[in-house]
Every structure is written in structure tokens, then in C-alpha cells.
Design a protein around this motif. Structure first.
Motif, PDB file in Angstrom:
ATOM      1  N   LYS A   1       0.836  -1.210   0.000  1.00 35.58           N
ATOM      2  CA  LYS A   1       0.000   0.000   0.000  1.00 35.58           C
ATOM      3  C   LYS A   1       0.868   1.256   0.000  1.00 35.58           C
ATOM      4  O   LYS A   1       0.608   2.190  -0.752  1.00 35.58           O
ATOM      5  CB  LYS A   1      -0.942  -0.004   1.208  1.00 35.58           C
ATOM      6  N   ALA A   2       1.886   1.268   0.828  1.00 35.86           N
ATOM      7  CA  ALA A   2       2.772   2.427   0.892  1.00 35.86           C
ATOM      8  C   ALA A   2       3.608   2.567  -0.376  1.00 35.86           C
ATOM      9  O   ALA A   2       3.795   3.672  -0.893  1.00 35.86           O
ATOM     10  CB  ALA A   2       3.683   2.318   2.121  1.00 35.86           C
TER      11      ALA A   2
ATOM     12  N   GLN B   1       2.889   1.568  -3.407  1.00 32.10           N
ATOM     13  CA  GLN B   1       2.055   2.009  -4.521  1.00 32.10           C
ATOM     14  C   GLN B   1       1.743   3.497  -4.449  1.00 32.10           C
ATOM     15  O   GLN B   1       1.393   4.103  -5.457  1.00 32.10           O
ATOM     16  CB  GLN B   1       0.772   1.172  -4.583  1.00 32.10           C
ATOM     17  N   GLN B   2       1.911   4.082  -3.268  1.00 33.83           N
ATOM     18  CA  GLN B   2       1.739   5.524  -3.109  1.00 33.83           C
ATOM     19  C   GLN B   2       3.041   6.274  -3.411  1.00 33.83           C
ATOM     20  O   GLN B   2       3.092   7.488  -3.297  1.00 33.83           O
ATOM     21  CB  GLN B   2       1.276   5.856  -1.688  1.00 33.83           C
ATOM     22  N   GLY B   3       4.096   5.520  -3.782  1.00 30.68           N
ATOM     23  CA  GLY B   3       5.349   6.140  -4.183  1.00 30.68           C
ATOM     24  C   GLY B   3       6.371   6.315  -3.078  1.00 30.68           C
ATOM     25  O   GLY B   3       7.372   7.010  -3.277  1.00 30.68           O
TER      26      GLY B   3
END
Length: 140
Positions: free
Chosen positions: A51-52, A54-56
Motif C-alpha cells: 500500500k505504501a 504504490q503511493q510512491g
């Protein structure tokens, strides 16, 4: 399961406080938790890192690369590790540059790429990473 989630949230909060105080990444403490957790908890950690990432967030991308390279919480997959290391390295994560260099020097699918590995080691070495300085010297 609830206990693991609470531990992860507490570790993330403590890691964030550490980062705000100048002590490093907010993902440091949760990453350290993985080493002592069972497979189910490691899979939960992978979920949160994904999740983190994929947020860059480069530290999460680096950690995912490490997990895929070692097969912790996921099936071992050097190609996926390469992709996460690449993202993190492009975002400036020095350790990801180094680990990507190692993967390339060892050879994905049996094909070493010493030129690309040396370029990554040089970049990480310029940021003071001693392991990359050493590996760069070995390649030359």
C-alpha cells in the motif's frame, strides 16, 4: 490478528516519531518487526508495504524489493524484486541502488549486467554507501 495489527500500528507510529526526530524512515521499526514474526504476520506486513509502495514511498518500495528477493511473506521472485528496487532507486533510495546493482551483477535469469551494476554502485558509492564502494572496486 488484532494484536498483530495493533503492534504494526504502534510500530508505525513509533517509527514516524523516530523519523520526525531525524532518526530515519518511518518504516524502519515495522521492517525490523518482520524478522521475528510468523508467516501470516509477514504477509500482513507485505500488504502494508505494498500500500505504501504504490503511493510512491521509496522506503516501502525498497523493503518490498527485499522481501521479494528473500521470499519473506511472498514467494521469492527476483524479477519483482528488481522492479521494486528500480522504483526505489529512481526515487533516490541509496540501498535500493545497491541491491539492484547486486541483482544485476549476479545476473537476472543467468545474465549478469556488469555495466548497469557498476553505474548503480557508483551512484550509491557517491552517497557514501561503503558496500557499493567495495563492489565498485571489485568490478574494476
Amino acid at each position: 490478528m488484532l494484536l498483530l495489527l495493533l503492534l504494526f500500528v504502534a510500530a508505525t507510529w513509533a517509527g514516524a516519531q523516530n523519523a520526525l526526530a531525524g532518526g530515519g524512515s518511518f518504516l524502519t521499526l515495522p521492517a525490523l518487526m518482520i524478522t521475528g514474526l510468523d508467516a501470516r504476520a509477514a504477509k500482513l506486513a507485505v500488504l502494508w508495504f505494498e500500500k505504501a509502495a504504490q503511493q510512491g514511498l521509496a522506503p516501502a518500495q525498497y523493503r518490498l524489493g527485499t522481501l521479494y528477493e528473500k521470499g519473506v511473506g511472498v514467494e521469492r521472485n527476483e524479477t519483482v524484486a528488481h522492479d521494486w528496487y528500480q522504483r526505489a532507486a529512481e526515487a533516490g533510495n541509496v540501498r535500493a541502488m545497491h541491491n539492484l546493482g547486486v541483482l544485476l551483477a549476479d545476473g537476472l535469469e543467468g545474465k549478469p549486467d556488469y555495466t548497469s551494476a557498476a553505474r548503480l554502485f557508483r551512484k550509491a558509492a557517491e552517497h557514501g554507501l561503503r558496500d557499493s564502494q567495495y563492489n565498485l572496486a571489485v568490478l574494476h
